[in-house]
Design an enzyme around this catalytic site. Sequence first.
Site, PDB file in Angstrom:
ATOM      1  N   TYR A   1       0.825  -1.217   0.000  1.00 31.86           N
ATOM      2  CA  TYR A   1       0.000   0.000   0.000  1.00 31.86           C
ATOM      3  C   TYR A   1       0.857   1.264   0.000  1.00 31.86           C
ATOM      4  O   TYR A   1       0.753   2.105  -0.894  1.00 31.86           O
ATOM      5  CB  TYR A   1      -0.906  -0.047   1.229  1.00 31.86           C
ATOM      6  CG  TYR A   1      -1.779   1.146   1.481  1.00 31.86           C
ATOM      7  CD1 TYR A   1      -1.950   1.631   2.777  1.00 31.86           C
ATOM      8  CD2 TYR A   1      -2.450   1.801   0.454  1.00 31.86           C
ATOM      9  CE1 TYR A   1      -2.778   2.722   3.027  1.00 31.86           C
ATOM     10  CE2 TYR A   1      -3.281   2.896   0.693  1.00 31.86           C
ATOM     11  CZ  TYR A   1      -3.435   3.345   1.992  1.00 31.86           C
ATOM     12  OH  TYR A   1      -4.242   4.438   2.256  1.00 31.86           O
TER      13      TYR A   1
ATOM     14  N   SER B   1       6.648   3.499  12.647  1.00 32.32           N
ATOM     15  CA  SER B   1       5.221   3.686  12.957  1.00 32.32           C
ATOM     16  C   SER B   1       5.048   4.410  14.281  1.00 32.32           C
ATOM     17  O   SER B   1       5.843   4.229  15.200  1.00 32.32           O
ATOM     18  CB  SER B   1       4.537   2.314  13.028  1.00 32.32           C
ATOM     19  OG  SER B   1       3.238   2.422  13.567  1.00 32.32           O
TER      20      SER B   1
ATOM     21  N   LYS C   1       8.982  -2.846  15.139  1.00 28.98           N
ATOM     22  CA  LYS C   1       9.319  -1.504  14.641  1.00 28.98           C
ATOM     23  C   LYS C   1      10.295  -0.824  15.604  1.00 28.98           C
ATOM     24  O   LYS C   1      11.283  -0.218  15.202  1.00 28.98           O
ATOM     25  CB  LYS C   1       8.051  -0.645  14.483  1.00 28.98           C
ATOM     26  CG  LYS C   1       7.102  -1.101  13.391  1.00 28.98           C
ATOM     27  CD  LYS C   1       7.729  -1.007  12.001  1.00 28.98           C
ATOM     28  CE  LYS C   1       6.730  -1.292  10.906  1.00 28.98           C
ATOM     29  NZ  LYS C   1       7.333  -1.293   9.571  1.00 28.98           N
TER      30      LYS C   1
ATOM     31  N   TYR D   1       4.034  -6.545  16.717  1.00 26.83           N
ATOM     32  CA  TYR D   1       4.274  -5.730  15.522  1.00 26.83           C
ATOM     33  C   TYR D   1       4.986  -4.435  15.931  1.00 26.83           C
ATOM     34  O   TYR D   1       6.018  -4.073  15.368  1.00 26.83           O
ATOM     35  CB  TYR D   1       2.949  -5.407  14.810  1.00 26.83           C
ATOM     36  CG  TYR D   1       3.047  -4.195  13.925  1.00 26.83           C
ATOM     37  CD1 TYR D   1       2.526  -2.969  14.338  1.00 26.83           C
ATOM     38  CD2 TYR D   1       3.698  -4.256  12.702  1.00 26.83           C
ATOM     39  CE1 TYR D   1       2.648  -1.842  13.554  1.00 26.83           C
ATOM     40  CE2 TYR D   1       3.813  -3.129  11.906  1.00 26.83           C
ATOM     41  CZ  TYR D   1       3.291  -1.924  12.348  1.00 26.83           C
ATOM     42  OH  TYR D   1       3.427  -0.798  11.571  1.00 26.83           O
TER      43      TYR D   1
HETATM   44  C1  WQD Z   1      -8.303   3.642  14.262  1.00 24.80           C
HETATM   45  C2  WQD Z   1      -9.445   3.981  15.214  1.00 24.80           C
HETATM   46  C3  WQD Z   1     -10.090   2.143  16.619  1.00 24.80           C
HETATM   47  C4  WQD Z   1     -11.608  -0.326  13.295  1.00 24.80           C
HETATM   48  C5  WQD Z   1      -3.076   0.711  13.567  1.00 24.80           C
HETATM   49  C6  WQD Z   1      -1.693   0.268  13.930  1.00 24.80           C
HETATM   50  C7  WQD Z   1      -0.688   1.260  13.401  1.00 24.80           C
HETATM   51  C8  WQD Z   1      -0.889   1.443  11.922  1.00 24.80           C
HETATM   52  C9  WQD Z   1      -2.304   1.927  11.649  1.00 24.80           C
HETATM   53  C10 WQD Z   1       0.551  -0.044  10.718  1.00 24.80           C
HETATM   54  C11 WQD Z   1      -9.239   3.412  16.611  1.00 24.80           C
HETATM   55  C12 WQD Z   1     -11.226   2.520  15.676  1.00 24.80           C
HETATM   56  C13 WQD Z   1     -11.038   0.678  14.058  1.00 24.80           C
HETATM   57  C14 WQD Z   1     -12.994  -0.616  13.451  1.00 24.80           C
HETATM   58  C15 WQD Z   1     -13.166   1.124  15.088  1.00 24.80           C
HETATM   59  N1  WQD Z   1      -0.658   0.242  11.219  1.00 24.80           N
HETATM   60  N2  WQD Z   1     -11.808   1.392  14.927  1.00 24.80           N
HETATM   61  N3  WQD Z   1     -13.725   0.118  14.351  1.00 24.80           N
HETATM   62  O1  WQD Z   1      -5.259   1.059  15.699  1.00 24.80           O
HETATM   63  O2  WQD Z   1      -4.903   3.570  15.299  1.00 24.80           O
HETATM   64  O3  WQD Z   1      -3.368   1.925  14.223  1.00 24.80           O
HETATM   65  O4  WQD Z   1      -3.187   0.915  12.169  1.00 24.80           O
HETATM   66  O5  WQD Z   1       1.536   0.620  10.721  1.00 24.80           O
HETATM   67  O6  WQD Z   1       0.601   0.767  13.651  1.00 24.80           O
HETATM   68  O7  WQD Z   1      -1.577   0.251  15.335  1.00 24.80           O
HETATM   69  O8  WQD Z   1      -5.714   2.104  13.433  1.00 24.80           O
HETATM   70  O9  WQD Z   1      -7.605   1.986  11.871  1.00 24.80           O
HETATM   71  O10 WQD Z   1      -7.232   0.052  13.471  1.00 24.80           O
HETATM   72  O11 WQD Z   1      -8.093   2.228  14.347  1.00 24.80           O
HETATM   73  O12 WQD Z   1     -13.845   1.780  15.874  1.00 24.80           O
HETATM   74  O13 WQD Z   1     -13.575  -1.544  12.791  1.00 24.80           O
HETATM   75  O14 WQD Z   1     -10.648   3.389  14.720  1.00 24.80           O
HETATM   76  O15 WQD Z   1     -10.588   1.841  17.927  1.00 24.80           O
HETATM   77  O16 WQD Z   1      -9.784   4.344  17.544  1.00 24.80           O
HETATM   78  P1  WQD Z   1      -4.863   2.165  14.789  1.00 24.80           P
HETATM   79  P2  WQD Z   1      -7.193   1.523  13.229  1.00 24.80           P
END
Ligand code: WQD
Length: 338
Positions: A11, A124, A153, A149
């Site tokens: 991506y 990250s 990093k 993960y």
């Molecule tokens: C974002 C917000 C969830 C899904 C992760 C990794 C980070 C990077 C990006 C790789 C949070 C909420 C999510 C859903 C929801 N990845 N959510 N319902 O956890 O901030 O970061 O992805 O590098 O390293 O940690 O991203 O998109 O999973 O969540 O409510 O179905 O959306 O609780 O508040 P996150 P996310």
Amino acid sequence: MKILLTGGAGYIGSHTAIELMNAGYEIVICDDFSNSKPESIKRIKKISGKEFPFYEIDVADKPALEEVFEKENIGAVIHFAGYKAVGESVAKPVSYYRNNLDTTLTLLETMQKYGVKNLIFSSSATVYGAPDEVPIKETAVVGRCTNPYGWTKYMIERILESVCVSDKTFSAVLLRYFNPVGAHISGLIGEDPQGIPNNLMPYISQVAVGKLKEVGVFGNDYPTKDGTGVRDYIHVVDLAKGHVAAVKYIENNDGLEVFNLGTSVGYSVLDMIHAFEEANGIKIPYRITDRRPGDIAECFADASKAKEKLGWQAELGIVDMCRDTWRWQKNNPNGYSE
Ligand code: WQD
């Protein structure tokens, strides 16, 4: 001199390939397609109108990687290759440590053998864990990782620090991504998660395209403006341009430097759902559910250092993020699969 993108079919890598070629750089991509598809390479060539060498290899396979360095005149490497699913890393820790560390150590040994001294690392914001304060500066405490993960990093950042201490001619730039979202304006490349998306934006877009029923909002009892989690969502094209700025920077600077790549603006889950609805005229059904274990309330960047030292800042806003995500998803309901 060419820029080698390990994991460049993925991506972030595919979007960075486009921006590097737009900036006049010659690139080489290697990828084992463990979390990407060959179609992505075809699309990069279609968008750019350019050819470039591609090698289907595992970066941990030293003879295969050495062949790339033998054949190509590599001046710098951007290291994207690595497993990146938080939940999967909790279920398969050994696989994550083995893959993410082996690929990096093999790459560093090969760069040393061929005298390649410039490395940009896909790090990250997850290395910060739960921050003491927001916005988060690069000087904030790191190492409060909450999953394997994130630990990989963090460990790779420390390995690169050690290399820069041992070899004063080596340059490393650590780019700490916040939450990459969106897609190239052509709608030809984008995020193509395997299985049910873990991340919010691809989940929203799969609800929009009818593949999933509704968004589960993971908790609305956080100490935030509307109780839902707040994150720093950054358009993947802005993120890609940040890598171009880092290549220009590393060509003129030795040693190790760390940069947050974010927008310095935080949006809640409900903000993102409503923004997607307004930008695309699509209703997104959602339901408030329990918190997801390991989630933090609020995380967004202080990206001023990248502006000062890289001359880079994010330019695309939440409407662009939502519109470009939808164009990719609408045109590719099954991602790169037929
Ligand atoms: C974002 C917000 C969830 C899904 C992760 C990794 C980070 C990077 C990006 C790789 C949070 C909420 C999510 C859903 C929801 N990845 N959510 N319902 O956890 O901030 O970061 O992805 O590098 O390293 O940690 O991203 O998109 O999973 O969540 O409510 O179905 O959306 O609780 O508040 P996150 P996310």
